[in-house]
Scaffold this motif. Structure first.
Motif, mmCIF file in Angstrom:
data_model
loop_
_atom_site.group_PDB
_atom_site.id
_atom_site.type_symbol
_atom_site.label_atom_id
_atom_site.label_comp_id
_atom_site.label_asym_id
_atom_site.label_seq_id
_atom_site.Cartn_x
_atom_site.Cartn_y
_atom_site.Cartn_z
ATOM 1 N N ARG A 1 0.867 -1.250 -0.014
ATOM 2 C CA ARG A 1 -0.034 -0.050 -0.209
ATOM 3 C C ARG A 1 1.011 1.121 0.016
ATOM 4 O O ARG A 1 0.591 2.192 -0.794
ATOM 5 N N THR B 1 2.008 6.786 -6.939
ATOM 6 C CA THR B 1 0.683 7.888 -7.153
ATOM 7 C C THR B 1 1.072 9.307 -7.080
ATOM 8 O O THR B 1 0.826 9.999 -7.740
ATOM 9 N N LYS C 1 0.967 4.059 -3.084
ATOM 10 C CA LYS C 1 0.547 5.489 -2.537
ATOM 11 C C LYS C 1 1.870 6.383 -3.208
ATOM 12 O O LYS C 1 1.484 7.734 -3.717
#
Length: 131
Positions: free
Chosen positions: A18, A25, A22
Motif C-alpha cells: 500500500r 501515485t 501510494k
C-alpha cells in the motif's frame, strides 16, 4: 504461534504494498502538476480558458535524423522548426513545435506525455512548453 507470525508477515506485506502504490501515485501527480501550475499562473494573468492560444513545445534531440523522425510524427498537428544547439554536446538539435489550442490542463498534460515519450524514444529530452 506459527499462524500468528504468518498472519503478521502477510499484514506487513500488505502495508508495504500500500505504501509503495501510494508513493508511486504521489510521484506521478507531482510530475503532472507543473502543467497545472503554469496554466493557473497564465489564467491569473488574464488568459481565458476558452480562447485559443499559440502554444510552443520544445524538445532537445541528438541529431538531424532524430529531428526528422520527430517532425514526421508531429506534422501536420504541429508546425515544426529545427535549430542546431551549439552549447550541448549530447543533444545537438532543438525542435520547436507550435500548436494553436486552448489551455486546458488534461489536453496540455496529454501532449506533454506524448512529447516526453517521443523524446525518450529518440534519445532526447522534452523541455516543456510556453504560451
Amino acid at each position: 504461534m506459527v499462524w500468528f507470525f504468518v498472519a503478521l508477515l502477510a499484514a506487513l506485506g500488505l502495508v508495504v504494498l500500500r505504501i509503495y502504490f501510494k508513493l508511486r501515485t504521489v510521484h506521478k501527480s507531482r510530475a503532472e502538476t507543473w502543467d497545472e501550475q503554469i496554466i493557473g499562473r497564465l489564467r491569473s494573468q488574464g488568459y481565458a480558458p476558452f480562447n485559443d492560444y499559440r502554444v510552443d513545445f520544445f524538445l532537445a534531440l541528438p541529431d538531424e535524423a532524430a529531428c526528422q523522425a520527430a517532425r514526421s510524427r508531429l506534422e501536420p498537428e504541429f508546425t515544426v522548426d529545427v535549430k542546431e544547439l551549439e552549447n550541448d554536446s549530447e543533444l545537438g538539435c532543438s525542435l520547436h513545435a507550435t500548436k494553436t489550442m486552448r489551455l486546458v490542463v488534461p489536453d496540455v498534460q496529454e501532449i506533454s506525455r506524448r512529447l516526453t515519450a517521443l523524446a525518450n524514444e529518440l534519445k532526447g529530452r522534452y523541455d516543456g512548453w510556453a504560451a
